[in-house]
Scaffold this active site. Structure first.
Site, PDB file in Angstrom:
ATOM      1  N   ARG A  64      -6.654 -20.534  -2.694  1.00  0.00           N
ATOM      2  CA  ARG A  64      -5.709 -20.299  -1.609  1.00  0.00           C
ATOM      3  C   ARG A  64      -4.581 -21.330  -1.567  1.00  0.00           C
ATOM      4  O   ARG A  64      -4.798 -22.503  -1.279  1.00  0.00           O
ATOM      5  CB  ARG A  64      -6.436 -20.300  -0.256  1.00  0.00           C
ATOM      6  CG  ARG A  64      -5.532 -19.834   0.872  1.00  0.00           C
ATOM      7  CD  ARG A  64      -6.160 -20.000   2.243  1.00  0.00           C
ATOM      8  NE  ARG A  64      -5.248 -19.568   3.287  1.00  0.00           N
ATOM      9  CZ  ARG A  64      -4.182 -20.270   3.690  1.00  0.00           C
ATOM     10  NH1 ARG A  64      -3.898 -21.436   3.156  1.00  0.00           N
ATOM     11  NH2 ARG A  64      -3.397 -19.785   4.642  1.00  0.00           N
ATOM     12  N   HIS A  85      -0.049 -21.102  -0.871  1.00  0.00           N
ATOM     13  CA  HIS A  85       1.012 -20.142  -0.565  1.00  0.00           C
ATOM     14  C   HIS A  85       1.760 -19.667  -1.809  1.00  0.00           C
ATOM     15  O   HIS A  85       2.080 -18.505  -1.958  1.00  0.00           O
ATOM     16  CB  HIS A  85       2.012 -20.728   0.439  1.00  0.00           C
ATOM     17  CG  HIS A  85       1.486 -20.733   1.842  1.00  0.00           C
ATOM     18  ND1 HIS A  85       0.328 -21.383   2.201  1.00  0.00           N
ATOM     19  CD2 HIS A  85       1.958 -20.151   2.972  1.00  0.00           C
ATOM     20  CE1 HIS A  85       0.105 -21.206   3.482  1.00  0.00           C
ATOM     21  NE2 HIS A  85       1.079 -20.455   3.985  1.00  0.00           N
ATOM     22  N   ARG A 112       8.266   4.480  -4.856  1.00  0.00           N
ATOM     23  CA  ARG A 112       8.403   3.508  -3.756  1.00  0.00           C
ATOM     24  C   ARG A 112       7.400   2.373  -3.917  1.00  0.00           C
ATOM     25  O   ARG A 112       7.730   1.198  -3.687  1.00  0.00           O
ATOM     26  CB  ARG A 112       8.212   4.196  -2.399  1.00  0.00           C
ATOM     27  CG  ARG A 112       8.331   3.214  -1.228  1.00  0.00           C
ATOM     28  CD  ARG A 112       8.363   3.887   0.118  1.00  0.00           C
ATOM     29  NE  ARG A 112       7.084   4.501   0.445  1.00  0.00           N
ATOM     30  CZ  ARG A 112       6.870   5.209   1.548  1.00  0.00           C
ATOM     31  NH1 ARG A 112       7.838   5.384   2.429  1.00  0.00           N
ATOM     32  NH2 ARG A 112       5.688   5.738   1.786  1.00  0.00           N
ATOM     33  N   LEU A 171      10.832   1.043   7.608  1.00  0.00           N
ATOM     34  CA  LEU A 171      10.353   1.534   6.322  1.00  0.00           C
ATOM     35  C   LEU A 171      11.075   2.856   6.053  1.00  0.00           C
ATOM     36  O   LEU A 171      11.090   3.739   6.918  1.00  0.00           O
ATOM     37  CB  LEU A 171       8.844   1.785   6.356  1.00  0.00           C
ATOM     38  CG  LEU A 171       8.349   2.270   4.993  1.00  0.00           C
ATOM     39  CD1 LEU A 171       8.166   1.106   4.043  1.00  0.00           C
ATOM     40  CD2 LEU A 171       7.082   3.072   5.100  1.00  0.00           C
ATOM     41  N   TYR A 224       0.831  -1.196   0.000  1.00  0.00           N
ATOM     42  CA  TYR A 224       0.000   0.000   0.000  1.00  0.00           C
ATOM     43  C   TYR A 224       0.865   1.244   0.000  1.00  0.00           C
ATOM     44  O   TYR A 224       2.085   1.177   0.194  1.00  0.00           O
ATOM     45  CB  TYR A 224      -0.947   0.006   1.207  1.00  0.00           C
ATOM     46  CG  TYR A 224      -0.292   0.393   2.510  1.00  0.00           C
ATOM     47  CD1 TYR A 224       0.544  -0.501   3.184  1.00  0.00           C
ATOM     48  CD2 TYR A 224      -0.483   1.654   3.059  1.00  0.00           C
ATOM     49  CE1 TYR A 224       1.149  -0.132   4.378  1.00  0.00           C
ATOM     50  CE2 TYR A 224       0.114   2.026   4.250  1.00  0.00           C
ATOM     51  CZ  TYR A 224       0.936   1.126   4.900  1.00  0.00           C
ATOM     52  OH  TYR A 224       1.540   1.493   6.069  1.00  0.00           O
ATOM     53  N   LYS A 234       6.528  -2.149   2.287  1.00  0.00           N
ATOM     54  CA  LYS A 234       5.308  -1.490   2.792  1.00  0.00           C
ATOM     55  C   LYS A 234       4.126  -2.435   2.602  1.00  0.00           C
ATOM     56  O   LYS A 234       3.215  -2.190   1.802  1.00  0.00           O
ATOM     57  CB  LYS A 234       5.105  -0.140   2.086  1.00  0.00           C
ATOM     58  CG  LYS A 234       4.280   0.848   2.915  1.00  0.00           C
ATOM     59  CD  LYS A 234       4.437   2.260   2.400  1.00  0.00           C
ATOM     60  CE  LYS A 234       3.408   3.228   2.927  1.00  0.00           C
ATOM     61  NZ  LYS A 234       3.362   3.402   4.387  1.00  0.00           N
ATOM     62  N   GLU A 293      11.788   2.372  14.723  1.00  0.00           N
ATOM     63  CA  GLU A 293      10.918   3.412  14.164  1.00  0.00           C
ATOM     64  C   GLU A 293       9.631   3.446  14.974  1.00  0.00           C
ATOM     65  O   GLU A 293       9.496   2.719  15.957  1.00  0.00           O
ATOM     66  CB  GLU A 293      10.637   3.156  12.674  1.00  0.00           C
ATOM     67  CG  GLU A 293       9.947   1.834  12.384  1.00  0.00           C
ATOM     68  CD  GLU A 293       9.655   1.604  10.891  1.00  0.00           C
ATOM     69  OE1 GLU A 293       9.560   2.576  10.125  1.00  0.00           O
ATOM     70  OE2 GLU A 293       9.498   0.430  10.519  1.00  0.00           O
TER      71      GLU A 293
HETATM   72  N1  PLP Z   1       7.383   3.766   9.185  1.00  0.00           N
HETATM   73  C1  PLP Z   1       6.252   3.049   9.112  1.00  0.00           C
HETATM   74  C2  PLP Z   1       6.195   1.712   9.769  1.00  0.00           C
HETATM   75  C3  PLP Z   1       5.137   3.563   8.423  1.00  0.00           C
HETATM   76  O1  PLP Z   1       4.005   2.838   8.336  1.00  0.00           O
HETATM   77  C4  PLP Z   1       5.230   4.849   7.838  1.00  0.00           C
HETATM   78  C5  PLP Z   1       4.094   5.432   7.098  1.00  0.00           C
HETATM   79  O2  PLP Z   1       3.084   4.828   6.898  1.00  0.00           O
HETATM   80  C6  PLP Z   1       6.423   5.568   7.952  1.00  0.00           C
HETATM   81  C7  PLP Z   1       7.489   4.985   8.622  1.00  0.00           C
HETATM   82  C8  PLP Z   1       6.579   6.940   7.359  1.00  0.00           C
HETATM   83  O3  PLP Z   1       6.656   6.873   5.972  1.00  0.00           O
HETATM   84  P1  PLP Z   1       6.280   8.120   5.051  1.00  0.00           P
HETATM   85  O4  PLP Z   1       7.125   9.254   5.522  1.00  0.00           O
HETATM   86  O5  PLP Z   1       6.631   7.686   3.675  1.00  0.00           O
HETATM   87  O6  PLP Z   1       4.826   8.373   5.236  1.00  0.00           O
END
Ligand code: PLP
Length: 281
Positions: free
Chosen positions: A98, A100, A50, A199, A31, A143, A175
């Site tokens: 379904r 894997h 991305r 991320l 997403y 993501k 994070e």
């Molecule tokens: N880290 C995680 C786990 C996230 O889900 C997000 C945004 O959804 C971010 C960091 C920040 O990413 P961005 O600056 O691209 O929104």
């Protein structure tokens, strides 16, 4: 409310997805979230790039040009042309019995919607964050729509009356549950390196770039939980969070009032200024 689903713009009530969609069965998809502000979609190309990278990483064959082309008609149908809004996009590996292993030839399921969304130019909140174990998988660079670890840790934050959870893996702050985290120590801005444990946020990349432009030294290395008390400032970044000052992190209180650190404030202002130009390309 309108949604884009597999090439068509239809009303949300008419948008139906198979129970055999791999997004539903396995969380097998990617997403992306971006915002349209005063001067267009904020870092649109960075977000779409991305999304494409992530789809390539998991082997879904789909080109984001389809999404790029559909944005204008979707915003128009949603009566959001040139208006502040949030755009959510999701691509899954499609519908298949379904199993894997990846299905052969199942077209990706592509869904997108836009909602009115107001974002003040500087996040007024001084955030309170709890520390939670980072029990997510080892590919947090993807993501993925599977967000169990993120939503469970975020919920713990909500239950404790906090705004966000900062995650700790092997003693290191990785994070936030939906944000990246930065620290400031003796004028240097420190954040976790962009590896498989976080991320690599678009906002994170923007802040690092701003630091370079503003001659603020940066260091991409994980900060140990035990070092939090020695840090001068901390802030979260994210598309909807922008640059948010942290007042309290775990046991440590940076500020017991609305005070915002000097470097955090400079970065908040520089970040806000980016909205005055078109960053979409
Ligand atoms: N880290 C995680 C786990 C996230 O889900 C997000 C945004 O959804 C971010 C960091 C920040 O990413 P961005 O600056 O691209 O929104």
């Amino acid at each position: 409310e309108k949604v884009f689903l597999n090439g068509k713009i239809i009303s949300a009530e008419d948008a139906k997805i198979s129970v055999f969609d791999r997004g539903f069965l396995f969380g097998d998809g990617i997403y992306e979230v971006m915002v349209q502000l005063e001067n267009g979609i904020f870092y649109k190309k960075a977000h779409l790039d991305r999304l494409q990278d992530n789809l390539n990483k998991i082997g879904v064959s789909f080109h984001v040009k389809t999404i790029d082309d559909a944005l204008e008609p979707l915003l128009k149908a949603s009566d959001l042309t040139d208006k502040s809004c949030l755009i959510y996009m999701q691509v899954t590996r499609g519908v298949a019995p379904r199993k894997h292993s990846f299905p052969k030839g199942a077209p990706a399921t592509v869904m997108m919607y836009a909602l009115p969304y107001d974002l003040p130019s500087i996040n007024p909140k001084n955030m309170k964050a709890i520390l939670e174990p980072d029990f997510r998988w080892h590919r947090c660079d993807i993501k993925s729509i599977s967000l169990l670890g993120n939503i469970m840790t975020n919920e713990s934050a909500m239950e404790s009356g906090a705004d966000e959870a900062a995650l700790v893996r092997d003693g290191m702050i990785s994070e936030g549950s939906h944000t990246n985290i930065f620290f400031v120590k003796d004028g240097t801005v420190i954040t976790h390196p962009a590896n498989e444990h976080i991320l690599d946020g678009i906002s994170r990349q923007i802040v690092l770039k701003l630091c370079k432009e503003m001659n603020i030294p940066t260091l991409e290395k994980p900060v140990p939980q035990t070092e939090i008390q020695n840090m001068d400032e901390a802030f979260f970044t994210g598309t909807t969070t922008q640059v948010a000052s942290i007042a309290v992190l775990g046991e440590h209180t940076f500020y017991d009032n609305d005070n915002v650190g000097k470097t955090t404030k400079r970065l908040q202002e520089a970040f806000a200024k980016l909205r005055t130009t078109d960053t979409s390309q």
